[in-house]
Design a protein around this motif. Structure first.
Motif, PDB file in Angstrom:
ATOM      1  N   VAL A  28       0.859  -1.192   0.000  1.00 46.24           N
ATOM      2  CA  VAL A  28       0.000   0.000   0.000  1.00 46.24           C
ATOM      3  C   VAL A  28       0.884   1.226   0.000  1.00 46.24           C
ATOM      4  O   VAL A  28       1.784   1.340   0.832  1.00 46.24           O
ATOM      5  CB  VAL A  28      -0.905   0.022   1.250  1.00 46.24           C
ATOM      6  CG1 VAL A  28      -1.809   1.230   1.238  1.00 46.24           C
ATOM      7  CG2 VAL A  28      -1.725  -1.248   1.341  1.00 46.24           C
ATOM      8  N   GLU A  29       0.639   2.123  -0.936  1.00 45.71           N
ATOM      9  CA  GLU A  29       1.406   3.375  -0.952  1.00 45.71           C
ATOM     10  C   GLU A  29       0.472   4.546  -1.240  1.00 45.71           C
ATOM     11  O   GLU A  29      -0.622   4.344  -1.756  1.00 45.71           O
ATOM     12  CB  GLU A  29       2.554   3.295  -1.965  1.00 45.71           C
ATOM     13  CG  GLU A  29       2.133   3.125  -3.399  1.00 45.71           C
ATOM     14  CD  GLU A  29       3.297   3.294  -4.347  1.00 45.71           C
ATOM     15  OE1 GLU A  29       3.999   4.305  -4.233  1.00 45.71           O
ATOM     16  OE2 GLU A  29       3.516   2.418  -5.192  1.00 45.71           O
ATOM     17  N   PRO A  30       0.872   5.763  -0.893  1.00 48.63           N
ATOM     18  CA  PRO A  30      -0.030   6.893  -1.108  1.00 48.63           C
ATOM     19  C   PRO A  30      -0.253   7.190  -2.576  1.00 48.63           C
ATOM     20  O   PRO A  30       0.656   7.046  -3.400  1.00 48.63           O
ATOM     21  CB  PRO A  30       0.671   8.064  -0.406  1.00 48.63           C
ATOM     22  CG  PRO A  30       2.052   7.632  -0.172  1.00 48.63           C
ATOM     23  CD  PRO A  30       2.080   6.162  -0.166  1.00 48.63           C
ATOM     24  N   HIS A  31      -1.462   7.606  -2.889  1.00 47.07           N
ATOM     25  CA  HIS A  31      -1.817   8.026  -4.247  1.00 47.07           C
ATOM     26  C   HIS A  31      -1.470   9.500  -4.382  1.00 47.07           C
ATOM     27  O   HIS A  31      -1.159  10.153  -3.392  1.00 47.07           O
ATOM     28  CB  HIS A  31      -3.318   7.800  -4.443  1.00 47.07           C
ATOM     29  CG  HIS A  31      -3.785   7.934  -5.857  1.00 47.07           C
ATOM     30  ND1 HIS A  31      -4.254   9.121  -6.359  1.00 47.07           N
ATOM     31  CD2 HIS A  31      -3.856   7.042  -6.859  1.00 47.07           C
ATOM     32  CE1 HIS A  31      -4.593   8.934  -7.633  1.00 47.07           C
ATOM     33  NE2 HIS A  31      -4.368   7.684  -7.961  1.00 47.07           N
ATOM     34  N   ARG A  32      -1.539  10.004  -5.596  1.00 44.98           N
ATOM     35  CA  ARG A  32      -1.282  11.435  -5.817  1.00 44.98           C
ATOM     36  C   ARG A  32      -2.297  12.294  -5.057  1.00 44.98           C
ATOM     37  O   ARG A  32      -1.962  13.357  -4.529  1.00 44.98           O
ATOM     38  CB  ARG A  32      -1.363  11.711  -7.310  1.00 44.98           C
ATOM     39  CG  ARG A  32      -1.051  13.122  -7.742  1.00 44.98           C
ATOM     40  CD  ARG A  32      -0.785  13.136  -9.226  1.00 44.98           C
ATOM     41  NE  ARG A  32      -1.915  12.576  -9.968  1.00 44.98           N
ATOM     42  CZ  ARG A  32      -2.954  13.302 -10.385  1.00 44.98           C
ATOM     43  NH1 ARG A  32      -3.005  14.576 -10.130  1.00 44.98           N
ATOM     44  NH2 ARG A  32      -3.944  12.743 -11.045  1.00 44.98           N
ATOM     45  N   HIS A  33      -3.534  11.842  -5.003  1.00 47.79           N
ATOM     46  CA  HIS A  33      -4.568  12.618  -4.317  1.00 47.79           C
ATOM     47  C   HIS A  33      -4.541  12.325  -2.822  1.00 47.79           C
ATOM     48  O   HIS A  33      -4.426  11.169  -2.421  1.00 47.79           O
ATOM     49  CB  HIS A  33      -5.940  12.279  -4.886  1.00 47.79           C
ATOM     50  CG  HIS A  33      -6.096  12.665  -6.312  1.00 47.79           C
ATOM     51  ND1 HIS A  33      -5.865  13.942  -6.750  1.00 47.79           N
ATOM     52  CD2 HIS A  33      -6.447  11.955  -7.408  1.00 47.79           C
ATOM     53  CE1 HIS A  33      -6.078  13.990  -8.054  1.00 47.79           C
ATOM     54  NE2 HIS A  33      -6.422  12.804  -8.475  1.00 47.79           N
ATOM     55  N   PRO A  34      -4.688  13.364  -2.000  1.00 49.03           N
ATOM     56  CA  PRO A  34      -4.677  13.152  -0.540  1.00 49.03           C
ATOM     57  C   PRO A  34      -5.813  12.239  -0.099  1.00 49.03           C
ATOM     58  O   PRO A  34      -6.932  12.330  -0.614  1.00 49.03           O
ATOM     59  CB  PRO A  34      -4.878  14.551   0.028  1.00 49.03           C
ATOM     60  CG  PRO A  34      -4.564  15.485  -1.065  1.00 49.03           C
ATOM     61  CD  PRO A  34      -4.789  14.773  -2.340  1.00 49.03           C
ATOM     62  N   GLY A  35      -5.508  11.374   0.850  1.00 46.13           N
ATOM     63  CA  GLY A  35      -6.533  10.495   1.403  1.00 46.13           C
ATOM     64  C   GLY A  35      -6.781   9.242   0.593  1.00 46.13           C
ATOM     65  O   GLY A  35      -7.562   8.399   0.990  1.00 46.13           O
ATOM     66  N   PHE A  37      -5.164   5.854  -1.522  1.00 48.25           N
ATOM     67  CA  PHE A  37      -4.004   4.964  -1.511  1.00 48.25           C
ATOM     68  C   PHE A  37      -4.043   4.036  -2.720  1.00 48.25           C
ATOM     69  O   PHE A  37      -5.105   3.774  -3.271  1.00 48.25           O
ATOM     70  CB  PHE A  37      -3.990   4.136  -0.228  1.00 48.25           C
ATOM     71  CG  PHE A  37      -3.864   4.973   1.015  1.00 48.25           C
ATOM     72  CD1 PHE A  37      -2.616   5.277   1.526  1.00 48.25           C
ATOM     73  CD2 PHE A  37      -4.981   5.480   1.638  1.00 48.25           C
ATOM     74  CE1 PHE A  37      -2.496   6.068   2.649  1.00 48.25           C
ATOM     75  CE2 PHE A  37      -4.867   6.272   2.767  1.00 48.25           C
ATOM     76  CZ  PHE A  37      -3.623   6.560   3.273  1.00 48.25           C
ATOM     77  N   VAL A  39      -3.082   0.232  -3.999  1.00 48.48           N
ATOM     78  CA  VAL A  39      -2.766  -1.118  -3.535  1.00 48.48           C
ATOM     79  C   VAL A  39      -2.117  -1.849  -4.693  1.00 48.48           C
ATOM     80  O   VAL A  39      -2.737  -2.052  -5.735  1.00 48.48           O
ATOM     81  CB  VAL A  39      -4.054  -1.843  -3.084  1.00 48.48           C
ATOM     82  CG1 VAL A  39      -3.754  -3.279  -2.740  1.00 48.48           C
ATOM     83  CG2 VAL A  39      -4.665  -1.144  -1.904  1.00 48.48           C
ATOM     84  N   ARG A  40      -0.852  -2.196  -4.517  1.00 49.67           N
ATOM     85  CA  ARG A  40      -0.127  -2.871  -5.590  1.00 49.67           C
ATOM     86  C   ARG A  40       0.067  -4.337  -5.255  1.00 49.67           C
ATOM     87  O   ARG A  40       0.403  -4.669  -4.119  1.00 49.67           O
ATOM     88  CB  ARG A  40       1.230  -2.216  -5.807  1.00 49.67           C
ATOM     89  CG  ARG A  40       1.122  -0.797  -6.295  1.00 49.67           C
ATOM     90  CD  ARG A  40       2.444  -0.339  -6.855  1.00 49.67           C
ATOM     91  NE  ARG A  40       2.468   1.099  -7.052  1.00 49.67           N
ATOM     92  CZ  ARG A  40       1.908   1.711  -8.096  1.00 49.67           C
ATOM     93  NH1 ARG A  40       1.288   1.012  -9.014  1.00 49.67           N
ATOM     94  NH2 ARG A  40       1.976   3.016  -8.209  1.00 49.67           N
ATOM     95  N   ASP A  45      -3.283  -3.306 -10.104  1.00 51.24           N
ATOM     96  CA  ASP A  45      -3.252  -2.332  -9.009  1.00 51.24           C
ATOM     97  C   ASP A  45      -4.654  -1.803  -8.753  1.00 51.24           C
ATOM     98  O   ASP A  45      -5.464  -1.706  -9.667  1.00 51.24           O
ATOM     99  CB  ASP A  45      -2.352  -1.158  -9.383  1.00 51.24           C
ATOM    100  CG  ASP A  45      -0.911  -1.586  -9.501  1.00 51.24           C
ATOM    101  OD1 ASP A  45      -0.605  -2.704  -9.062  1.00 51.24           O
ATOM    102  OD2 ASP A  45      -0.101  -0.811 -10.032  1.00 51.24           O
TER     103      ASP A  45
END
Lengths: 270, 185
Positions: A28-35, A37, A39-40, A45
């Protein structure tokens, strides 16, 4: 609305992010947009939001469980379970827009969102996750049948305010809704632009974001989709919403588009 | 009326001032004996004992933003770059090779700065095909990939790569020579 009828991609087909089987490991890593994520892992994905009610899924979506280990001052370790819920772009227009590369979704943890056309609250639950415990989601839904599901979903989430009321009459829920940062509309009505403009005038702050999902068939089933979208954008502009971007929700929804804009009260009066 | 009241007030204030100044001088005498002999001198405001003033120092605390992704991502912690995570990320990057039928975005070579490793939890209504059996469950992505790989496909792929990489080198030249000899003989 097309909700509840075909079973999105939750089972079989192209379920965005739902392709992984239970027990599979993911990153799990952060997406460009806040809030939001990413999932890879697994087949493809997916997009996810952090669950504010761990241990529960709203509509049978898959969850990602993470053990967060923290080291205390005395050297001992505490393990807390963090959960993410996978967000299916086939079932949510907002997720489809994020997956399609929307420039800005205007909402982030702590935002107050007015959600018009909340339906059963599947998407609303993800928006509630996105804004987190410090934010608020005011979900308006006219149908009492869907409203029931919405209310039961909101009973488990403290940051969701369900409003079973007609979005055409914002005066009816003016006592419940304060000034909001963003309006998301998925009402699929011929007078959608008017509904959004009215609600924006009542509740949206100056410079607040507007996200409208437009279904071409619901506005005018005879005209070509592109023309319908252009006409809707013109209507928005007349109502003081400055359009920022428009994107088609093509692989996920047919003849749909999402228009985003910034509301400016002064433009309206001028 | 107003003027009378003003006079009264002024008088009262003056009295109070004089009383205060008396007490202050007496206190000063009690606290520390003056160096000079003038006991009657009333200390003015400027001459009042001053404490050593200083600018308050802001305490440097460990900022939580450094080791987390910040409040916009609910303080997602920094990924600890263990060899396990690095290998998992490598496997994730190579998944287009492992499963070429599914097309996915190319990933960056380095592991993400903020990340967590989690496990999919199937919903209670999901069918058996939607969850892994206990034997299929592994500790990391690498072991999962090793367990579910297609052996013959990998062998073919490896052979292809070897063929491309070794062409024009010593081995291939020897092979070429041996082929030539065969034709001559």
């Amino acid at each position: 609305m097309g909700r509840g009828g075909p079973r999105g991609g939750a089972r079989g087909g192209r379920g965005g992010g739902a392709g992984q089987r239970g027990g599979a490991k993911v990153i799990v890593e952060p997406h460009r947009h806040p809030g939001v994520f990413v999932v890879r892992g697994g087949k493809e994905d997916g997009i996810a939001t952090r669950n504010i009610t761990p241990g529960e899924s709203v509509y049978g979506e898959k969850r990602v469980s993470v053990d967060e280990v923290q080291t205390n001052e005395d050297g001992s370790q505490t393990t807390t379970k963090v959960e993410y819920r996978t967000w299916n772009p086939f079932r949510s227009k907002l997720c489809a827009a994020i997956a399609g590369g929307a420039d800005d979704i205007y909402m982030k943890p702590g935002s107050r969102v007015l959600y018009l056309g909340g339906a059963s609250g599947t998407s609303v639950s993800h928006v509630a996750d996105l804004v987190g415990p410090t934010g608020f989601v005011y979900a308006v839904e006219f149908s009492s049948r869907s409203g029931r599901d919405l209310v039961s979903m909101a009973s488990k989430r403290t940051n969701v305010v369900p409003i079973v009321e007609d979005a055409r009459q914002p005066a009816r829920y003016r006592m419940v809704v304060p000034m909001v940062d963003v309006i998301f509309a998925d009402v699929a009505q011929p007078d959608q632009a008017r509904i959004v403009a009215m609600n924006a005038n009542w509740f949206l702050k100056a410079g607040g974001g507007v996200l409208i999902s437009i279904k071409a068939n619901c506005i005018d089933s005879t005209a070509p989709a592109a023309e319908v979208f252009a006409a809707e954008v013109q209507k928005m502009r007349a109502d003081g919403i400055k359009p920022k971007f428009q994107l088609t929700l093509e692989p996920f929804e047919r003849d749909h588009c999402l228009v985003a804009g910034i509301f400016n009260r002064t433009q309206k009066s001028a | 009326m107003t003027s009378l009241a003003d006079i009264d007030l002024d008088g009262l204030l003056r009295e109070a001032e004089s009383r205060l100044s008396k007490t202050r001088t007496s206190q000063q005498i009690d606290n520390k004996p003056p160096l000079s002999g003038s006991l009657t001198s009333v200390p003015s405001r400027g001459a009042a004992p001053r404490e050593a003033l200083s600018v308050r120092q802001i305490q440097t605390t460990k900022t939580p933003t450094e080791d987390t992704a910040g409040k916009d991502w609910f303080h997602l912690p920094k990924a600890d770059a263990t060899s396990e995570l690095k290998r998992d990320w490598q496997i994730l990057r190579m998944r287009n090779v492992l499963d070429p039928k599914q097309q996915r975005k190319a990933l960056r070579p380095e592991i993400p700065k903020y990340a967590q490793v989690g496990e999919i939890v199937a919903g209670p209504t999901d069918f058996y095909s939607a969850r892994m059996t206990r034997k299929e469950r592994k500790h990391n992505l690498l072991q999962e990939a090793l367990d579910s790989r297609d052996e013959s496909k990998m062998r073919h792929k490896y052979a292809n790569i070897q063929h491309d990489k070794t062409s024009g080198k010593k081995g291939s030249y020897r092979k070429f020579l041996s082929q030539r000899k065969k034709f001559k003989g």
